[in-house]
Motif scaffolding. Structure first.
Motif, PDB file in Angstrom:
ATOM      1  N   ASP A   1       0.880  -1.175   0.000  1.00  0.00           N
ATOM      2  CA  ASP A   1       0.000   0.000   0.000  1.00  0.00           C
ATOM      3  C   ASP A   1       0.914   1.221   0.000  1.00  0.00           C
ATOM      4  O   ASP A   1       1.585   1.488   1.005  1.00  0.00           O
TER       5      ASP A   1
ATOM      6  N   HIS B   1       0.069   4.196   0.208  1.00  0.00           N
ATOM      7  CA  HIS B   1      -0.475   5.060   1.253  1.00  0.00           C
ATOM      8  C   HIS B   1      -1.876   4.570   1.595  1.00  0.00           C
ATOM      9  O   HIS B   1      -2.341   3.564   1.038  1.00  0.00           O
ATOM     10  N   HIS B   2      -2.566   5.265   2.496  1.00  0.00           N
ATOM     11  CA  HIS B   2      -3.800   4.734   3.073  1.00  0.00           C
ATOM     12  C   HIS B   2      -5.067   5.075   2.305  1.00  0.00           C
ATOM     13  O   HIS B   2      -6.144   4.614   2.676  1.00  0.00           O
TER      14      HIS B   2
ATOM     15  N   ALA C   1      -5.532   1.231  -1.164  1.00  0.00           N
ATOM     16  CA  ALA C   1      -5.473   0.306  -0.028  1.00  0.00           C
ATOM     17  C   ALA C   1      -6.763  -0.458   0.257  1.00  0.00           C
ATOM     18  O   ALA C   1      -6.731  -1.446   0.996  1.00  0.00           O
TER      19      ALA C   1
ATOM     20  N   ALA D   1       1.131   4.956   7.388  1.00  0.00           N
ATOM     21  CA  ALA D   1      -0.027   4.486   6.625  1.00  0.00           C
ATOM     22  C   ALA D   1      -0.783   3.427   7.417  1.00  0.00           C
ATOM     23  O   ALA D   1      -2.018   3.428   7.470  1.00  0.00           O
TER      24      ALA D   1
ATOM     25  N   MET E   1      -4.626   3.733   8.786  1.00  0.00           N
ATOM     26  CA  MET E   1      -5.599   2.690   8.440  1.00  0.00           C
ATOM     27  C   MET E   1      -6.261   2.123   9.696  1.00  0.00           C
ATOM     28  O   MET E   1      -7.445   1.773   9.695  1.00  0.00           O
TER      29      MET E   1
ATOM     30  N   GLY F   1      -9.212   4.331   9.782  1.00  0.00           N
ATOM     31  CA  GLY F   1      -9.693   3.492   8.696  1.00  0.00           C
ATOM     32  C   GLY F   1     -11.129   3.002   8.825  1.00  0.00           C
ATOM     33  O   GLY F   1     -11.904   3.092   7.858  1.00  0.00           O
TER      34      GLY F   1
ATOM     35  N   GLN G   1      -6.372  -4.756   7.480  1.00  0.00           N
ATOM     36  CA  GLN G   1      -5.261  -3.963   7.997  1.00  0.00           C
ATOM     37  C   GLN G   1      -3.918  -4.466   7.466  1.00  0.00           C
ATOM     38  O   GLN G   1      -3.825  -5.544   6.866  1.00  0.00           O
TER      39      GLN G   1
ATOM     40  N   SER H   1       4.611  -3.581   8.661  1.00  0.00           N
ATOM     41  CA  SER H   1       4.876  -2.143   8.535  1.00  0.00           C
ATOM     42  C   SER H   1       6.371  -1.894   8.703  1.00  0.00           C
ATOM     43  O   SER H   1       7.087  -2.677   9.322  1.00  0.00           O
TER      44      SER H   1
END
Length: 348
Positions: free
Chosen positions: A111, A113-114, A119, A138, A142, A146, A167, A171
């Motif tokens: 992803d 970005h979010h 995403a 991000a 989320m 999110g 999710q 990360s």
């Protein structure tokens, strides 16, 4: 202190990637990658084992729906790595296209970005067995914002309503590297650009940079979650990389000079707004007087012909007035389809 660390991070990214580029330097005399001519939703192999899909861009023509983000996928020896998850419906379309190019399993999806068009297809990819990777910011956005943003988005798109918010599995803070004896991809965070959690994918062996919305080719720069001053610094850091081809989040692939066009846009926009503020002009007056003639040559539209650019002037105006807390940007959702240029740009 935070600004100092942010600058060091940008410089560190550039130095690290320079090392990667040297380690994976192509053979002497290797030809520059061609810039492919693309039609909407077409797939082309842009380098050995590297494929690019050009997603459709929305316009006033209802026969050309917004196809979400572009996609790049890299075929490793035993698996596939994909850049961006898109919306659920488009994720399924892209998976079908990937299976036409390889029978290897999809193992990782980045992803960049979010935002929903990058995403919200995560659950679709997860059903294929893929792990979702994103920058720490991000992943945070989320998780914290999110669910509410997903609920809002589900009112406008049935594919979102029928799916679920998946999710991030993995990360990273600065970089995440994938490499075997066939391919090499480095996911990097340069700093706060389009969002606080932007990630790009650099393929040093092929000199390809996949930028997400940190760099787009056309009138698609949504700035609602951006830090424009940081964005310029990050683009300058990207420009130090050895690049043949830019695969943007939206718009057609391009040469490295696309980074310079983006930098020029944000620099001249900030300069124009700063001059307007110094002259005690209102944001409306600044917007009306904005004149970047070269911008139309690049994008096909005038700089203030889109609501998005008008919003960008207001965003920069508020930034320069100290009215924006960049650490909180992303708490409100971005419009699902903010790329709504006038009729005519769809064919570019």
């Amino acid at each position: 202190m935070l600004k100092r660390f942010a600058l060091l991070a940008v410089v560190g990214c550039a130095l690290a990637l320079a090392v990667y580029a040297a380690a994976d330097k192509p053979a002497e005399g290797a030809k520059q990658l061609p810039v492919p001519e693309m039609k909407f939703n077409e797939v082309k192999e842009i380098a050995p084992g590297v494929f690019f899909r050009y997603s459709s861009i929305s316009a006033n023509d209802k026969n050309i729906p917004f196809g979400g983000s572009n996609h790049t996928w890299v075929v490793f020896k035993d698996y596939v790595v994909v850049i961006d998850a898109n919306f659920p419906k488009e994720a399924a379309d892209v998976i079908a296209d990937i299976k036409k190019t390889t029978n290897k399993p999809i193992k990782y999806v980045l992803d960049t970005h979010h935002h929903g068009d990058h995403a919200y297809g995560n659950a679709v990819w997860a059903k294929e067995g893929a792990k979702i990777i994103a920058h720490t910011n991000a992943a945070r956005l989320m998780k914290t914002n999110g669910p509410k943003q997903w609920e809002e988005a589900a009112k406008d798109r049935k594919d979102i309503k029928d799916s679920e918010l998946k999710q991030v599995d993995i990360s990273f803070d600065d970089k995440y590297e994938l490499k075997d004896d066939t391919q090499h991809v480095v996911f990097m965070h340069f700093g706060h650009m389009h969002t606080a959690g932007d990630a790009s994918a650099y393929l040093p062996k092929h000199k390809i940079l996949c930028t997400g919305d940190a760099c787009v080719n056309g009138a698609f720069n949504y700035m609602g979650h951006s830090n424009s001053a940081s964005w310029i610094k990050c683009l300058e850091a990207m420009d130090k990389l050895d690049i043949d081809l830019i695969c943007p989040g939206h718009g057609k692939p391009a040469r490295k000079d696309l980074l310079a066009k983006e930098t020029r846009y944000f620099t001249e926009l900030r300069d124009a707004v700063k001059k307007g503020i110094d002259a005690k002009k209102s944001v409306e007056e600044i917007t009306k007087g904005l004149d970047l003639a070269w911008y139309k040559e690049w994008t096909g539209v005038g700089v203030v012909e889109t609501d998005m650019n008008k919003d960008s002037v207001k965003h920069v105006y508020n930034e320069l007035q100290g009215k924006i807390d960049h650490d909180r940007l992303g708490a409100t959702s971005a419009p699902l389809n903010w790329r709504q240029p006038p009729t005519g740009i769809a064919s570019r």
